[in-house]
Design an enzyme around this catalytic site. Structure first.
Site: not given
Ligand code: SAM
Length: 291
Positions: A69, A163, A165
């Protein structure tokens, strides 16, 4: 949030996103669990997938298969841009995308905006092979909402990688059409965006809608995909948009040699994999073409 921990197994239950199916991993140990301001966070040591980060009951990454990924969401857009000097990462709290983007020799500055600082702190503690991305001298990390950040940064970036969630909780806004509009404004001329775009195996309509939102603001749009065994259906896609109408996203502008790929410690991405990632099954192609 729906998840189940029973008889030493973690099961990813999500009635809204993937009804009637669940991926399960055998637990060696739950290393950490807490509720942050934004989400429920678990770090699990599994018996066969290494360490696993779970947010609101959904697997984000495992140390066994994360490279597929992280490499693809980073190198598909980076190698499709002639000069990707300034890159923005939205989300990516585990640090894996920052790790990959920092490898590209033309990248000079990486800005990252992640909403939940606890994900970053816990990744530094329990996922050091991904969180090493935060140590890059090219990186500037901001803790905040990616949607709000984008509103105050115009005409700045060559590549924007989202990237995020899945589209529940804080990430919902990152899948909406006005997010694509904001990203377009934040790009420099000829810039590229690449977002986690879900899998057509689960919800072709959702993928189609995201592709459609991108098409409203970008003249060149494509969907690429890769395999990640610990994601639902073992599959995930990327929606890529380019502000240049003449760019062929399927053919990388920068083709790295095998030695260069080895030097950058890339385990999944290559120029052949790049082009293959855009080939779609016939029923999906028909469905997208009918937008
Ligand atoms: N590779 C992963 C997947 O496809 O499931 C995603 C990994 S990464 C951990 C996702 C991140 O997006 C999380 O740490 C989450 O806190 C962050 N996130 C979610 N919504 C967000 C937003 N509105 N702004 C910035 N970060 C955000």
């Amino acid at each position: 949030m729906m998840e189940a921990i029973a008889n030493g197994w973690f099961s990813e239950l999500q009635n809204d996103l993937w009804p009637g199916q669940a991926f399960s991993l055998k637990i060696n140990k739950i290393i950490h669990e807490e509720k942050s301001k934004y989400q429920d966070i678990k770090v699990i040591e599994t018996s066969t997938y290494g360490t696993c980060l779970v947010l609101d009951g959904i697997i984000q990454c495992t140390t066994r298969d994360e490279f597929s990924y992280q490499e693809m969401i980073s190198f598909l857009p980076l190698t499709s841009h002639p000069n990707p000097r300034k890159v923005l990462i939205v989300g990516g709290g585990d640090g894996g995308v920052a790790r990959e983007v920092a490898k590209h020799p033309l990248v000079e500055e990486i800005h990252q905006v992640e909403i939940d600082e606890r994900v970053v702190e816990l990744s530094k503690k329990y996922l050091p092979n991904m969180a090493c991305g935060f140590q890059s001298p090219k990186l500037k990390l901001t803790i905040g909402d990616g949607f709000a950040f984008m509103k105050t940064h115009e005409n700045e970036f060559d590549v924007i990688i989202t990237d995020s969630s899945d589209p529940v909780g804080p990430a919902v806004s990152l899948f909406q059409e006005n997010y694509y509009q904001l990203m377009k404004k934040s790009l420099r001329p000829g810039g590229i965006v690449c977002s986690q775009g879900g899998t057509y195996w689960l919800d072709c309509e959702h993928v189609k809608n995201t592709v459609n939102s991108c098409k409203k603001h970008f003249p060149t749009v494509a969907y690429a995909h890769t395999t990640v065994p610990s994601y639902p259906c073992g599959h995930i896609g990327f929606v890529i948009g380019c502000a240049d109408s003449n760019r062929d996203l399927k053919t990388p502008i920068k083709k790295f040699s095998k030695t260069e790929l080895d030097d950058m410690k890339l385990k999944y991405y290559s120029s052949d994999i790049h082009s293959a990632a855009f080939a779609l099954p016939r029923w999906v192609e028909k469905s997208f073409l009918s937008i």
